[in-house]
Enzyme design. Structure first.
Site, short mmCIF file in Angstrom:
data_model
loop_
_atom_site.label_atom_id
_atom_site.label_comp_id
_atom_site.label_asym_id
_atom_site.label_seq_id
_atom_site.Cartn_x
_atom_site.Cartn_y
_atom_site.Cartn_z
N ASP A 36 -18.58 -7.95 76.85
CA ASP A 36 -18.83 -8.37 75.47
C ASP A 36 -18.79 -7.20 74.48
OD1 ASP A 36 -19.07 -10.79 76.61
OD2 ASP A 36 -21.12 -11.20 76.00
N ASP A 274 10.10 -15.86 33.67
CA ASP A 274 10.50 -15.43 35.02
C ASP A 274 9.85 -16.30 36.09
OD1 ASP A 274 11.77 -13.23 36.76
OD2 ASP A 274 9.70 -13.41 37.51
N GLY A 409 13.23 -15.61 41.41
CA GLY A 409 13.97 -16.61 40.66
C GLY A 409 15.46 -16.32 40.55
N LEU A 410 15.81 -15.15 40.02
CA LEU A 410 17.23 -14.85 39.82
C LEU A 410 17.96 -14.76 41.15
CD1 LEU A 410 17.66 -12.34 36.90
CD2 LEU A 410 18.82 -14.52 37.27
#
Lengths: 515, 437
Positions: A36, A274, A409-410
């Protein structure tokens, strides 16, 4: 008996260790076999702690079992007190020691240790890690905190942050800042860096800021009942939640809800053009209940995503999360079965996962981007830089973190325009993520499917037949929307009673789902 | 000519052993599953235990292996503890479910844990019963990886020794290499021995259950790892005979190990030299390069992987280090005796552990390098000591000639890094203690 491959939570004594390790001047004597001790590395390696967790294990062996394991416990307890001289001790048993029923609490009580000794009863075969954190902190507060006169100025306790928490270190600073703006001082932060002596002064505060209900809700209720301290119900993760939090604290404390929004950039970042590409991104949320609840609101209201699935692994909050699911119009998944979560994500085929480190790996397998929002943690969840989730800066951090795994995005448009380009092809992945160095395309029109991604006409389309040209057309769709296109087309075809999918079906479906 | 030069007169074998009993800071034997399941490609390891066992495996695996792994934990719940008959039914049900989902599994290991042993769940009986149910497709074996019976690498020993009684019988004179090594290293070992004309060579564990591995009175075997005492005893019970040698770490260790096997098979000096000369020379060069940072430095071994004594032999004799203390969880002189023979008396040899007392000794000695488990490494670094975590020694290819330089490199890298980092202001050489949270 239940077969488990990966677990979201450890056993409850690990929860107790998280409280003890988060604090100072407290020592945990744990009746447990040698194996443990692995739990130490969670703190020293994952969290990079520069000291050993304040835990002494009895590490009894098989040959001790017929003999005096209680004696071993008492000796260990005495040695640990003598060596570490803590202000208070907690004592308890791990799963194995629970079975031999030595009663560490009763044994420690008879030893005349001159500091408070708090006995923990953590049923290892019923409960899990978060129960352990909550129960341990509650027992400590119950034993040490007393009703007392309030501080003359308005002060708050921050309760819940502890060791191995997801960004707790930085959330504390952010919440302190929010309170400072309102002229509220800090009485005690606990368990994080608190001493047992600090806990005796909890009663002086005017309000408890319950930062993480998973770890401190029972203690918060106790303090409300016994010490007359109200606690906050809003967790300030996200812009809206932080505004609500400030209003709630101001109402409780009778102060002006003053805010300094000078550093809050998230709303403009989200509104700016954007970010248009984020609109309606289908996300699946999974993690602990608190982070999922706050993330769901951020996803829908502050990012403009669509939540297509959500759930949590901690059953203690099952009711809340089911209600949240209703609010979002999805069936909530409450499960700690990793394979079940993977199945649910596969079925929902989201464009993004907001999850834990486990879901990050699910995402890798399924080819779905993932951002981490919750424990269980990984060494990467302890960045060197300041990186809170709460408050205004937290909102900024979350915006950045969530969009990072996505194709920007682009770039989405470029991928669509130049789909056969040697750099801009599907398997290249987001160009800003280094792990996805472009792999060469085998031959135009004959690219191998990325690992784990649905091969058209194989999985999930038992009845539906994709005609060859439709299948080719499907492959021209960029990978990050292909899953959605495939699913939508199949649903559309099924609704129309079609058994074959042609190129026309594909584009009819596209027109049908256009938004 | 292949005997080590200058055997010390008083060696570590005769040195008194410091035996301690206190808190141990080691993994339990379940940890071995992490590498064993990669080695045996048609085996599944089913731990019968608690949530702690599952959490340990996940944490020790560190980077999770997210192809669905070939190990899992049947987590005991409240109900299983109440009635024993139920626990067996539950186990049968989980095994049934597992095997129907994974038809590729040919060997199933039921692995005992601390809780299953304390409640005396009879996994041997369960394994027999399940073997009958699932024969001939799946063989079900059992062993204990529990922390009350085993430490860390002892789990591999328990696993391999459970396989020996069910190996087919043979009268053939064959060499068996015992121990799970990365394939690349295993291939090197087999390659070197084969070039000397030794064969057939088998390896335990075989990558698949249906291999040609068998054992009998004409079998001779050599251990690849110093923690396989029970497996060696099980092989001897089947009539096989062990070839004793120092372990194949470093140029010297590898040569002595190979030589012992070569002698057993009557390989002449010329052949031996022909096969080993080139890789020996490579190993010497690689060690010389990698050990530049190790010469004259002191090293302290906390007990962890059971590799400590053979590694101390390599680092003191081949890399010029000085051992302060060599701790092992337990010392089996039948296995590590030849390594102890090569080290002159001097370092403290310790067995078992009381971690707080041992850390006191580390702090007093302030060795240049401390080999320890993951729980202790960062805390010691924060005290200004340099450490090497032991688990890497089990997960990295380190045996035989062509890894000897890598092995030295594992120890020199922390020291080199310490020399490289310049984290203070240019004009303030004073040591600042890095405090991180």
């Amino acid at each position: 008996m239940k077969l488990t491959v990966w677990t979201y939570e450890g056993p409850p004594h690990v929860g107790a260790m998280r409280v003890a390790t988060g604090m100072k001047g407290l020592h945990y004597v744990l009746h447990a076999p040698q194996g443990d001790t692995y739990a130490d590395l969670l703190f020293t390696m994952i969290e990079r702690r520069d000291h050993r967790p304040p835990v002494t294990y009895t590490t009894f062996e098989g040959r001790d079992l017929g003999e005096d394991t209680a004696g071993i416990f008492k000796k260990t307890c005495q040695d640990a007190y003598d060596r570490f001289k803590p202000q208070a001790l907690i004592v308890g048993a791990s799963c194995t020691a629970e079975l031999i029923q030595d009663d560490p609490g009763g044994l420690a009580e008879t030893m005349g240790i001159p500091v408070p000794v708090v006995a923990l009863e953590l049923p290892s075969y019923q409960r899990k890690e978060n129960f352990g954190t909550d129960e341990t902190f509650y027992q400590l507060v119950r034993a040490l905190a007393q009703p007392m006169e309030k501080t003359p100025e308005v002060t708050a306790n921050l309760i819940g942050p502890l060791a191995l928490g997801f960004r707790h270190r930085d959330d504390i600073e952010e919440v302190k800042g929010l309170l400072y703006e309102m002229g509220i001082g800090i009485n005690v932060v606990a368990p994080f860096d608190a001493t047992p002596e600090d806990l005796t002064k909890l009663g002086q505060a005017h309000v408890n800021i319950l930062m993480y209900p998973e770890h401190a809700e029972t203690a918060a209720r106790h303090m409300e009942r016994v010490l007359g301290i109200p606690y906050t119900k809003t967790v300030p993760i996200g812009v809206g939640a932080t505004h609500d939090f400030v209003a709630e604290v101001a109402a409780i404390c009778g102060v002006e809800p003053k805010k300094d929004l000078g550093r809050l950039r998230q709303p403009w970042w989200s509104k700016s053009v954007d970010s248009t590409y984020l609109t309606g991104k289908r996300v699946f949320l999974f993690g602990d209940a608190t982070h999922v609840r706050t993330a769901a609101r951020i996803a829908r209201d502050e990012m403009g995503f669509e939540v297509v699935g959500l759930g949590c692994y901690n059953r203690e909050f099952a009711r809340d999360i089911r209600a949240l699911g209703k609010e979002f119009g999805v069936e909530a998944l409450v499960s700690d079965d990793y394979l079940e979560v993977e199945k649910a994500i596969e079925d929902a085929s989201p464009e993004m996962i907001l999850g834990t480190q486990m879901e990050r790996h699910i995402g890798k397998r399924l080819g779905i981007p993932c951002a981490v929002i919750s424990a269980p943690v990984h060494v990467q969840d302890f960045p060197a830089r300041y990186s809170p989730q709460m408050g205004w800066e937290g909102a900024n951090v979350i915006f950045d973190t969530w969009i990072h795994p996505l194709v920007m995005g682009l770039e989405e448009h470029l991928l669509a325009m130049f789909r056969e380009d040697f750099e801009f092809h599907d398997e290249a992945g987001p160009s800003h993520n280094g792990g996805h160095a472009p792999k060469p395309v085998a031959a135009a029109g004959a690219t191998a499917e990325p690992a784990g991604e649905d091969a058209p006409a194989e999985t999930g389309s038992d009845v539906m037949v994709w005609l060859a040209d439709a299948e080719r057309e499907l492959k021209k769709i960029p990978f990050f929307v292909r899953g959605k296109a495939k699913r939508n087309t199949e649903t559309f075809a099924a609704e129309q009673g079609l058994s074959e999918i042609s190129v026309d079906t594909l584009y009819e479906a596209k027109a049908h789902y256009a938004r | 000519m292949n005997q080590p030069a200058a055997l010390p007169s008083s060696t570590c074998r005769d040195a008194p052993v410091l035996k301690e009993r206190g808190q141990r800071e080691v993994f339990c034997g379940l940890t071995g599953i992490i590498w064993l399941h990669r080695k045996m490609q048609d085996a599944f390891f089913l731990v019968v235990g608690s949530r702690t066992c599952a959490h340990l495996l996940q944490s020790a695996a560190g980077v999770m292996i997210f192809a669905e792994p070939r190990f899992g934990t049947a987590i005991l719940e409240e109900g299983d503890l109440a009635g024993m008959a139920d626990a067996h039914d539950e186990l049968d049900r989980e095994v049934e479910r597992l095997l129907s989902r994974r038809p590729d599994i040919k060997q199933l290991f039921l692995v005992g844990s601390c809780p299953s042993e304390v409640i005396k769940l009879d996994l041997a009986r369960a394994a027999e019963r399940l073997t009958q149910v699932h024969a001939p497709h799946v063989r079900v074996l059992n062993y204990s990886g529990s922390g009350i019976e085993t430490t860390f690498t002892q789990g591999e020993d328990a696993c391999l020794s459970s396989m020996v009684p069910v190996l087919p019988e043979t009268d053939a004179r064959e060499l068996v290499l015992v121990g799970a090594l990365p394939d690349v290293v295993e291939d090197q070992a087999v390659g070197l021995l084969t070039k000397m004309g030794i064969g057939p060579i088998r390896v335990l564990p075989a990558p698949r259950a249906d291999s040609a591995l068998a054992v009998g009175p004409n079998t001779v075997f050599a251990c690849l790892q110093p923690f396989l005492g029970d497996t060696a005893a099980a092989m001897e019970r089947r009539g096989a005979r062990m070839i004793q040698a120092p372990f194949p770490f470093g140029e010297e260790g590898t040569t002595l190990w190979l030589r012992a096997i070569a002698d057993e098979f009557g390989v002449d000096d010329e052949t031996f030299e022909q096969v080993t000369a080139a890789p020996r020379a490579r190993a010497r060069t690689a060690i010389a390069n990698a050990s530049a940072h190790l010469r004259g430095k002191t090293i302290f071994f906390m007990p962890d992987s059971q590799l400590e004594i053979p590694l101390a032999r390599f680092l003191t004799r081949e890399c010029g280090m000085e051992a302060v203390e060599i701790g092992q969880p337990y010392i089996h002189k039948g296995l590590v005796g030849p390594d102890l023979d090569l080290m002159p008396a001097g370092p403290v040899i310790s067995e078992g552990q009381d971690v707080d007392l041992q850390l006191d000794r580390v702090r007093a000695a302030r060795p240049d390098l401390t080999v320890c488990g993951l729980g202790l490494a960062n805390p010691l670094e924060a005290e200004g000591l340099t450490t090497k975590w032991a688990i890497e020694l089990v997960f990295t290819p380190v045996h035989f000639y062509d890894q000897a330089g890598d092995l030295a490199g594992l120890f020199s890298r922390p020291l080199r890094r310490r020399d490289l980092l310049k984290l203070d202001a240019a004009n303030q050489p004073s040591e600042t203690r890095e405090v991180a949270r």
